[in-house]
Scaffold this motif. Structure first.
Motif, PDB file in Angstrom:
ATOM      1  N   PHE A 140       0.881  -1.170   0.000  1.00  0.00           N
ATOM      2  CA  PHE A 140       0.000   0.000   0.000  1.00  0.00           C
ATOM      3  C   PHE A 140       0.914   1.213   0.000  1.00  0.00           C
ATOM      4  CE2 PHE A 140      -2.634   3.090   2.517  1.00  0.00           C
ATOM      5  CZ  PHE A 140      -3.636   3.261   1.577  1.00  0.00           C
ATOM      6  N   SER A 141       0.738   2.107  -0.946  1.00  0.00           N
ATOM      7  CA  SER A 141       1.758   3.114  -1.257  1.00  0.00           C
ATOM      8  C   SER A 141       2.175   3.958  -0.061  1.00  0.00           C
ATOM      9  CB  SER A 141       1.273   4.027  -2.385  1.00  0.00           C
ATOM     10  OG  SER A 141       0.086   4.709  -2.006  1.00  0.00           O
ATOM     11  N   VAL A 142       1.250   4.309   0.831  1.00  0.00           N
ATOM     12  CA  VAL A 142       1.576   5.194   1.944  1.00  0.00           C
ATOM     13  C   VAL A 142       2.195   4.434   3.125  1.00  0.00           C
ATOM     14  CG1 VAL A 142       0.671   7.066   3.400  1.00  0.00           C
ATOM     15  CG2 VAL A 142      -0.403   6.576   1.219  1.00  0.00           C
ATOM     16  N   SER A 143       2.116   3.126   3.105  1.00  0.00           N
ATOM     17  CA  SER A 143       2.546   2.334   4.250  1.00  0.00           C
ATOM     18  C   SER A 143       4.047   2.448   4.499  1.00  0.00           C
ATOM     19  CB  SER A 143       2.201   0.857   4.033  1.00  0.00           C
ATOM     20  OG  SER A 143       2.856   0.046   4.982  1.00  0.00           O
ATOM     21  N   PRO A 144       4.457   2.876   5.686  1.00  0.00           N
ATOM     22  CA  PRO A 144       5.892   2.903   5.977  1.00  0.00           C
ATOM     23  C   PRO A 144       6.483   1.501   6.049  1.00  0.00           C
ATOM     24  CG  PRO A 144       4.630   3.418   7.957  1.00  0.00           C
ATOM     25  CD  PRO A 144       3.658   3.379   6.822  1.00  0.00           C
ATOM     26  N   TYR A 145       5.657   0.517   6.388  1.00  0.00           N
ATOM     27  CA  TYR A 145       6.162  -0.854   6.467  1.00  0.00           C
ATOM     28  C   TYR A 145       6.428  -1.404   5.071  1.00  0.00           C
ATOM     29  CZ  TYR A 145       4.726  -0.344  11.288  1.00  0.00           C
ATOM     30  OH  TYR A 145       4.610   0.104  12.575  1.00  0.00           O
ATOM     31  N   GLY A 146       5.553  -1.094   4.141  1.00  0.00           N
ATOM     32  CA  GLY A 146       5.808  -1.478   2.763  1.00  0.00           C
ATOM     33  C   GLY A 146       6.985  -0.728   2.168  1.00  0.00           C
ATOM     34  N   GLN A 147       7.135   0.524   2.551  1.00  0.00           N
ATOM     35  CA  GLN A 147       8.254   1.323   2.042  1.00  0.00           C
ATOM     36  C   GLN A 147       9.592   0.747   2.475  1.00  0.00           C
ATOM     37  OE1 GLN A 147       7.075   5.170   3.498  1.00  0.00           O
ATOM     38  NE2 GLN A 147       5.587   5.475   1.869  1.00  0.00           N
ATOM     39  N   LEU A 202       6.810  12.425  10.755  1.00  0.00           N
ATOM     40  CA  LEU A 202       7.217  13.202  11.924  1.00  0.00           C
ATOM     41  C   LEU A 202       6.657  14.626  11.945  1.00  0.00           C
ATOM     42  CD1 LEU A 202      10.920  12.004  12.353  1.00  0.00           C
ATOM     43  CD2 LEU A 202       8.925  11.387  13.744  1.00  0.00           C
ATOM     44  N   PRO A 203       6.590  15.366  10.806  1.00  0.00           N
ATOM     45  CA  PRO A 203       6.002  16.704  10.891  1.00  0.00           C
ATOM     46  C   PRO A 203       4.568  16.698  11.422  1.00  0.00           C
ATOM     47  CG  PRO A 203       7.248  16.487   8.870  1.00  0.00           C
ATOM     48  CD  PRO A 203       7.188  15.122   9.475  1.00  0.00           C
ATOM     49  N   SER A 204       3.777  15.695  11.037  1.00  0.00           N
ATOM     50  CA  SER A 204       2.416  15.595  11.580  1.00  0.00           C
ATOM     51  C   SER A 204       2.450  15.267  13.065  1.00  0.00           C
ATOM     52  CB  SER A 204       1.632  14.509  10.828  1.00  0.00           C
ATOM     53  OG  SER A 204       1.470  14.843   9.468  1.00  0.00           O
ATOM     54  N   TYR A 205       3.348  14.376  13.458  1.00  0.00           N
ATOM     55  CA  TYR A 205       3.465  14.037  14.873  1.00  0.00           C
ATOM     56  C   TYR A 205       3.898  15.256  15.683  1.00  0.00           C
ATOM     57  CZ  TYR A 205       3.448   9.150  13.248  1.00  0.00           C
ATOM     58  OH  TYR A 205       3.126   7.951  12.678  1.00  0.00           O
ATOM     59  N   GLU A 206       4.802  16.061  15.118  1.00  0.00           N
ATOM     60  CA  GLU A 206       5.235  17.283  15.804  1.00  0.00           C
ATOM     61  C   GLU A 206       4.051  18.222  16.027  1.00  0.00           C
ATOM     62  OE1 GLU A 206       9.756  18.329  14.546  1.00  0.00           O
ATOM     63  OE2 GLU A 206       8.293  18.310  12.911  1.00  0.00           O
ATOM     64  N   ARG A 207       3.205  18.333  15.019  1.00  0.00           N
ATOM     65  CA  ARG A 207       2.071  19.245  15.108  1.00  0.00           C
ATOM     66  C   ARG A 207       1.059  18.766  16.151  1.00  0.00           C
ATOM     67  NH1 ARG A 207      -2.639  19.363  12.114  1.00  0.00           N
ATOM     68  NH2 ARG A 207      -1.807  17.887  10.599  1.00  0.00           N
ATOM     69  N   PRO A 210       5.905  14.719   3.265  1.00  0.00           N
ATOM     70  CA  PRO A 210       5.165  14.903   4.521  1.00  0.00           C
ATOM     71  C   PRO A 210       3.754  15.462   4.334  1.00  0.00           C
ATOM     72  CG  PRO A 210       7.427  15.635   4.785  1.00  0.00           C
ATOM     73  CD  PRO A 210       7.249  15.335   3.327  1.00  0.00           C
ATOM     74  N   GLU A 211       3.579  16.358   3.372  1.00  0.00           N
ATOM     75  CA  GLU A 211       2.242  16.938   3.200  1.00  0.00           C
ATOM     76  C   GLU A 211       1.237  15.890   2.723  1.00  0.00           C
ATOM     77  OE1 GLU A 211       4.795  18.166  -0.421  1.00  0.00           O
ATOM     78  OE2 GLU A 211       5.000  18.002   1.765  1.00  0.00           O
ATOM     79  N   LYS A 212       1.692  14.913   1.925  1.00  0.00           N
ATOM     80  CA  LYS A 212       0.804  13.835   1.489  1.00  0.00           C
ATOM     81  C   LYS A 212       0.464  12.907   2.657  1.00  0.00           C
ATOM     82  CE  LYS A 212       0.415  15.002  -2.823  1.00  0.00           C
ATOM     83  NZ  LYS A 212      -0.897  15.443  -3.364  1.00  0.00           N
ATOM     84  N   VAL A 213       1.449  12.667   3.507  1.00  0.00           N
ATOM     85  CA  VAL A 213       1.197  11.849   4.695  1.00  0.00           C
ATOM     86  C   VAL A 213       0.176  12.547   5.601  1.00  0.00           C
ATOM     87  CG1 VAL A 213       2.225  10.918   6.802  1.00  0.00           C
ATOM     88  CG2 VAL A 213       3.434  10.709   4.617  1.00  0.00           C
ATOM     89  N   ASP A 214       0.321  13.861   5.759  1.00  0.00           N
ATOM     90  CA  ASP A 214      -0.603  14.604   6.609  1.00  0.00           C
ATOM     91  C   ASP A 214      -2.018  14.558   6.034  1.00  0.00           C
ATOM     92  OD1 ASP A 214      -0.653  16.318   9.053  1.00  0.00           O
ATOM     93  OD2 ASP A 214      -1.547  17.748   7.660  1.00  0.00           O
ATOM     94  N   GLU A 215      -2.127  14.636   4.710  1.00  0.00           N
ATOM     95  CA  GLU A 215      -3.435  14.514   4.066  1.00  0.00           C
ATOM     96  C   GLU A 215      -4.031  13.132   4.329  1.00  0.00           C
ATOM     97  OE1 GLU A 215      -2.961  15.349  -0.060  1.00  0.00           O
ATOM     98  OE2 GLU A 215      -2.407  17.446   0.250  1.00  0.00           O
ATOM     99  N   PHE A 216      -3.183  12.120   4.316  1.00  0.00           N
ATOM    100  CA  PHE A 216      -3.661  10.765   4.552  1.00  0.00           C
ATOM    101  C   PHE A 216      -4.144  10.605   5.993  1.00  0.00           C
ATOM    102  CE2 PHE A 216      -2.797   6.204   5.524  1.00  0.00           C
ATOM    103  CZ  PHE A 216      -3.755   5.663   4.671  1.00  0.00           C
ATOM    104  N   ILE A 217      -3.429  11.184   6.943  1.00  0.00           N
ATOM    105  CA  ILE A 217      -3.862  11.132   8.340  1.00  0.00           C
ATOM    106  C   ILE A 217      -5.211  11.832   8.488  1.00  0.00           C
ATOM    107  CG2 ILE A 217      -3.367  11.971  10.669  1.00  0.00           C
ATOM    108  CD1 ILE A 217      -0.403  11.541  10.085  1.00  0.00           C
ATOM    109  N   THR A 218      -5.366  12.969   7.826  1.00  0.00           N
ATOM    110  CA  THR A 218      -6.642  13.689   7.870  1.00  0.00           C
ATOM    111  C   THR A 218      -7.767  12.832   7.301  1.00  0.00           C
ATOM    112  OG1 THR A 218      -5.517  15.832   7.673  1.00  0.00           O
ATOM    113  CG2 THR A 218      -7.858  15.764   7.118  1.00  0.00           C
ATOM    114  N   LEU A 219      -7.472  12.124   6.203  1.00  0.00           N
ATOM    115  CA  LEU A 219      -8.460  11.219   5.617  1.00  0.00           C
ATOM    116  C   LEU A 219      -8.835  10.115   6.595  1.00  0.00           C
ATOM    117  CD1 LEU A 219     -10.099   9.997   3.261  1.00  0.00           C
ATOM    118  CD2 LEU A 219      -7.983   8.873   2.509  1.00  0.00           C
ATOM    119  N   LEU A 220      -7.838   9.538   7.258  1.00  0.00           N
ATOM    120  CA  LEU A 220      -8.109   8.469   8.215  1.00  0.00           C
ATOM    121  C   LEU A 220      -8.987   8.959   9.366  1.00  0.00           C
ATOM    122  CD1 LEU A 220      -4.634   6.702   8.439  1.00  0.00           C
ATOM    123  CD2 LEU A 220      -6.708   5.835   7.351  1.00  0.00           C
TER     124      LEU A 220
END
Length: 240
Positions: A18-25, A173-178, A211-221
């Protein structure tokens, strides 16, 4: 019949991911580092899972899964070790040859999962629970910073298992920081510098989401799982 075209051979390696998955990355970075060709099959984790994924990982039903000649290998850190063992001639080795160094690398690679585990609690929870998650992730980052020390990579001059295990969490991490109201640069300055060095590698830069795409994904979740309405929602993105 003579002259008939033969079907192309099936790929030796297939990655269910799954493209966003850090485990797959982790797996994508490792495959790129070792120069191993593979077929990538994107999986749907927010809806019905594919029959192939369910057959390949019937226990956990999650990605990543590496298919090697049709045989499934599950869990990202298991896959990374498997690549070293199954393809010993594909340099570089991800794990050190010394048994003690190898055991230490495995320990810290597994420990790196705590970054994601604490981080997801930051965006899932509120109040005292979020404050506890903040304290946890700060402590985890500090421990990783101490282990790295003044080395270029966790294995010294060699980019290896621990680096590959940890670096996919960097765009989160930028999302976690926020959410946690802390600074990685202040908490773990050597780790922050390490992250910048890792991002200069093609294998890393070509595998991670910005990071901005990851933050968008967190918002979606948060919307999909109703996090704002209920802090106790299961996190289905925790795929290993």
């Amino acid at each position: 019949m003579a002259g008939e075209q033969q079907p192309p051979p099936k790929p030796e390696l297939v990655l269910l991911d799954f493209s966003v998955s850090p485990y797959g990355q982790r797996c994508r970075i490792a495959l790129a580092e070792k120069g191993l060709a593979y077929e990538y099959l994107e999986q749907n984790l927010l809806g019905a899972k594919s029959d192939l994924l369910l057959r390949s990982n019937p226990v956990h039903k999650r990605i990543p899964v590496l298919l090697h000649d049709g045989h499934p290998v599950c869990e990202s850190l298991v896959i990374l070790a498997y690549l070293d063992e199954a393809f010993p001639d594909a340099a570089p080795a991800l794990l050190p040859s010394d048994p003690y160094a190898r055991a230490r690398a495995r320990f810290w690679a597994a420990y790196s999962d705590k970054v994601y585990e604490a981080g997801k609690r930051l965006w899932k929870l509120k109040g005292d629970a979020r404050a506890q998650a903040r304290d946890q992730i700060v402590r985890v980052l500090w421990n990783l910073d101490a282990e790295l020390g003044d080395k270029e990579f966790f294995g010294g001059e060699v980019f290896g298992l621990v680096d590959i295990a940890l670096v996919p969490f960097v765009p989160w991490l930028p999302s976690y920081e926020r959410y946690g109201e802390f600074s990685v640069e202040e908490t773990a300055p050597r780790l922050a510098a390490w992250a910048r060095r890792c991002l200069e590698r093609d294998s890393v830069a070509n595998s991670l989401h910005p990071p901005e795409k990851v933050d968008e994904f967190i918002t979606l979740l948060k919307k999909v799982y109703g996090i704002e309405r209920s802090a106790g929602v299961e996190d289905r993105t925790s795929r290993r």
